[in-house]
Write an enzyme that holds these catalytic residues in place. Structure first.
Site, PDB file in Angstrom:
ATOM      1  N   THR A 119      66.110  70.277  58.895  1.00 47.71           N
ATOM      2  CA  THR A 119      66.476  71.398  58.579  1.00 47.71           C
ATOM      3  C   THR A 119      67.812  71.671  58.773  1.00 47.71           C
ATOM      4  OG1 THR A 119      65.880  73.681  59.203  1.00 47.71           O
ATOM      5  CG2 THR A 119      65.276  72.116  61.170  1.00 47.71           C
ATOM      6  N   ASP A 120      67.898  72.244  58.183  1.00 52.89           N
ATOM      7  CA  ASP A 120      69.756  73.270  58.766  1.00 52.89           C
ATOM      8  C   ASP A 120      69.321  74.203  59.885  1.00 52.89           C
ATOM      9  OD1 ASP A 120      68.786  75.793  57.844  1.00 52.89           O
ATOM     10  OD2 ASP A 120      69.983  75.939  56.394  1.00 52.89           O
ATOM     11  N   GLU A 121      68.063  74.234  60.508  1.00 54.87           N
ATOM     12  CA  GLU A 121      68.893  75.605  61.462  1.00 54.87           C
ATOM     13  C   GLU A 121      68.886  73.905  63.019  1.00 54.87           C
ATOM     14  OE1 GLU A 121      64.558  77.494  62.217  1.00 54.87           O
ATOM     15  OE2 GLU A 121      64.419  76.703  60.119  1.00 54.87           O
ATOM     16  N   TYR A 162      62.193  74.981  68.309  1.00 50.79           N
ATOM     17  CA  TYR A 162      61.350  74.393  67.123  1.00 50.79           C
ATOM     18  C   TYR A 162      62.695  73.039  66.626  1.00 50.79           C
ATOM     19  CZ  TYR A 162      61.622  73.797  61.526  1.00 50.79           C
ATOM     20  OH  TYR A 162      61.579  72.315  60.705  1.00 50.79           O
ATOM     21  N   LYS A 170      63.667  69.253  66.209  1.00 53.20           N
ATOM     22  CA  LYS A 170      64.505  68.294  65.020  1.00 53.20           C
ATOM     23  C   LYS A 170      65.256  68.215  65.058  1.00 53.20           C
ATOM     24  CE  LYS A 170      62.387  68.719  61.067  1.00 53.20           C
ATOM     25  NZ  LYS A 170      61.195  67.342  60.924  1.00 53.20           N
TER      26      LYS A 170
HETATM   27  P1  NAD Z   1      54.208  72.660  57.136  1.00 48.38           P
HETATM   28  O1  NAD Z   1      54.219  72.826  58.402  1.00 48.38           O
HETATM   29  O2  NAD Z   1      53.696  72.916  55.827  1.00 48.38           O
HETATM   30  O3  NAD Z   1      53.524  71.431  56.570  1.00 48.38           O
HETATM   31  C1  NAD Z   1      53.828  69.560  57.934  1.00 48.38           C
HETATM   32  C2  NAD Z   1      52.746  69.310  57.642  1.00 48.38           C
HETATM   33  O4  NAD Z   1      53.042  68.225  58.316  1.00 48.38           O
HETATM   34  C3  NAD Z   1      51.098  69.730  57.593  1.00 48.38           C
HETATM   35  O5  NAD Z   1      50.769  69.343  56.785  1.00 48.38           O
HETATM   36  C4  NAD Z   1      50.446  68.851  59.478  1.00 48.38           C
HETATM   37  O6  NAD Z   1      49.381  68.811  58.925  1.00 48.38           O
HETATM   38  C5  NAD Z   1      51.474  67.875  59.049  1.00 48.38           C
HETATM   39  N1  NAD Z   1      51.269  67.173  60.836  1.00 48.38           N
HETATM   40  C6  NAD Z   1      52.050  67.787  61.535  1.00 48.38           C
HETATM   41  N2  NAD Z   1      52.006  67.659  62.999  1.00 48.38           N
HETATM   42  C7  NAD Z   1      51.216  66.107  62.887  1.00 48.38           C
HETATM   43  C8  NAD Z   1      51.218  64.813  63.187  1.00 48.38           C
HETATM   44  N3  NAD Z   1      51.006  64.831  64.891  1.00 48.38           N
HETATM   45  N4  NAD Z   1      50.588  64.001  62.394  1.00 48.38           N
HETATM   46  C9  NAD Z   1      50.432  64.340  61.408  1.00 48.38           C
HETATM   47  N5  NAD Z   1      50.675  64.857  59.850  1.00 48.38           N
HETATM   48  C10 NAD Z   1      51.441  66.625  60.707  1.00 48.38           C
HETATM   49  O7  NAD Z   1      55.819  72.084  56.740  1.00 48.38           O
HETATM   50  P2  NAD Z   1      56.778  71.876  55.814  1.00 48.38           P
HETATM   51  O8  NAD Z   1      57.624  73.516  55.567  1.00 48.38           O
HETATM   52  O9  NAD Z   1      56.179  71.334  54.480  1.00 48.38           O
HETATM   53  O10 NAD Z   1      58.053  71.563  56.543  1.00 48.38           O
HETATM   54  C11 NAD Z   1      58.238  69.593  55.873  1.00 48.38           C
HETATM   55  C12 NAD Z   1      58.813  68.718  56.460  1.00 48.38           C
HETATM   56  O11 NAD Z   1      60.439  70.180  55.901  1.00 48.38           O
HETATM   57  C13 NAD Z   1      59.267  69.675  58.082  1.00 48.38           C
HETATM   58  O12 NAD Z   1      59.284  68.252  58.860  1.00 48.38           O
HETATM   59  C14 NAD Z   1      60.115  70.658  58.146  1.00 48.38           C
HETATM   60  O13 NAD Z   1      60.749  70.495  59.813  1.00 48.38           O
HETATM   61  C15 NAD Z   1      61.423  70.548  56.833  1.00 48.38           C
HETATM   62  N6  NAD Z   1      61.797  71.212  56.447  1.00 48.38           N
HETATM   63  C16 NAD Z   1      60.985  72.424  56.305  1.00 48.38           C
HETATM   64  C17 NAD Z   1      61.613  73.872  55.526  1.00 48.38           C
HETATM   65  C18 NAD Z   1      61.054  74.628  55.141  1.00 48.38           C
HETATM   66  O14 NAD Z   1      61.580  75.545  55.253  1.00 48.38           O
HETATM   67  N7  NAD Z   1      59.715  74.868  55.292  1.00 48.38           N
HETATM   68  C19 NAD Z   1      62.655  73.928  55.915  1.00 48.38           C
HETATM   69  C20 NAD Z   1      63.601  72.711  56.001  1.00 48.38           C
HETATM   70  C21 NAD Z   1      63.367  71.562  56.934  1.00 48.38           C
END
Ligand code: NAD
Length: 325
Positions: free
Chosen positions: A130-132, A155, A159
């Site tokens: 993430t950019d965070e 969080y 990350k």
């Molecule tokens: P999300 O919370 O919708 O999905 C995360 C998934 O990971 C879920 O299905 C959950 O069941 C699974 N999970 C959690 N812990 C687990 C574990 N211990 N073992 C196996 N599976 C596990 O998240 P998202 O929004 O789809 O984000 C996906 C990735 O992208 C993350 O790494 C997040 O940090 C990154 N990200 C997201 C955003 C955003 O805006 N959504 C922005 C930047 C980066």
């Protein structure tokens, strides 16, 4: 033939990515592992259940034995790692799960990749971040691949830590890695705890729309399908050892975004009275970053990727999904 382990594929971004890869790359075997936490929804993947090149396994990325078995059984050649605890507010309440999954889980996957990949020639560990991790910006400037790490929430600290471990495995073990850091995603399948689904659900239920602080925090919104296209390009054409920043070119203040959603919602529902009165300002989030913005020059110049979806059309598509029409 590539046997790609995608982690977190039953979550928001992961579900779009898994469906895209399974349908587009018939010669790849996609092995989706997900713990199925509260944030997941396995139904998102119903449409690919019968595809021969797709396997789902419920597994925790921290479970060394189980993941090792999967690596061996499916001869995993690549990892695209999305599994994470992803909600900042939850990390403020209790950060331990964030450290376990986001840090230890990532290290577990790195160790297993290192041990199972013989000469690293045809392997890739692609870490989605993430950019965070870069902290907060003032009115001007953008995050880029050269920004220094300065995470503020538990969080983003978790990350950031995982990013450092990924890079350490590249430097120390020559593990072939790539990292991408993206801005806020939105679109279908997002959990209702996040900002845009919260606003839409409040509008549907005619309940209060909570707005943190003065609502002036700025975010850059990336439509999830655009992000999936960027991941696809980076996975296939990115350079090992590199970081790519991915942004949506849609910078907007939270309150302006909320007003846009309200306007579009009221137009669709032909509401005579604006739903604007549902807005309710609440105490600001602790440690709330003021502004995120991304300079996408590197991915644009090196890989030819640019976001295609502007905020208006992205919000329309998102509303279509939530309103089921
Ligand atoms: P999300 O919370 O919708 O999905 C995360 C998934 O990971 C879920 O299905 C959950 O069941 C699974 N999970 C959690 N812990 C687990 C574990 N211990 N073992 C196996 N599976 C596990 O998240 P998202 O929004 O789809 O984000 C996906 C990735 O992208 C993350 O790494 C997040 O940090 C990154 N990200 C997201 C955003 C955003 O805006 N959504 C922005 C930047 C980066």
């Amino acid at each position: 033939m590539r046997n790609i382990l995608i982690t977190g594929g039953a979550g928001f971004i992961g579900s779009h990515l898994v469906i895209n890869f399974v349908k587009k790359y018939k010669s790849y075997h996609i092995i989706n592992i997900d713990k199925l936490t509260y944030a997941s929804n396995i139904k998102f993947l119903d449409e690919i259940n019968n595809f021969k090149n797709y396997t789902f396994i419920q597994a925790d990325i921290c479970d060394t034995y189980k993941i090792e078995t999967i690596f061996k059984k499916y001869k995993i050649s690549d990892v695209i790692h999305l599994a994470a605890e992803s909600h900042v507010d939850n990390s403020i309440e209790n950060s331990l799960e964030f450290a376990k999954t986001n840090i230890l889980g990532t290290i577990n996957l790195l160790e297993l990749s290192r041990r199972n990949w013989v000469n690293n020639k045809n392997n890739l560990f692609y870490h989605i971040s993430t950019d965070e991790v870069f902290g907060s910006l003032d009115e001007s400037g953008n995050f880029s691949e050269n920004s220094k790490y300065d995470p503020h929430s538990p969080y983003s600290a978790s990350k950031a830590s995982s990013d450092h471990f990924v890079r350490a495995f590249y430097d120390t073990h020559k593990l072939p890695v790539i990292i991408s850091n993206c801005s806020n995603n939105y679109g279908p399948n997002q959990h209702k705890e996040k900002l845009i689904p919260t606003v839409i659900n409040a509008l549907i239920n005619k309940s209060k729309i909570p707005v943190y602080g003065n609502g002036k925090n700025v975010r850059d919104w990336l439509y999830v399908q655009d992000h999936v296209e960027a991941i696809d390009m980076i996975f296939h054409n990115g350079s090992v050892g590199e970081t790519y920043c991915i942004g949506g070119k849609n910078e907007i203040k939270n309150i302006d975004l909320i007003n846009l959603i309200i306007k579009e919602f009221d137009k669709r529902k032909q509401n005579k009275n604006s739903s604007i009165d549902l807005i309710s300002y609440v105490d600001d989030r602790l440690g709330h970053d003021y502004r995120y913005a991304i300079d996408i020059s590197k991915i644009k110049n090196e890989l030819g990727w640019e976001p295609k979806t502007n905020i208006n059309s992205g919000l329309r598509k998102t509303l279509n999904w939530y309103l089921n029409d």
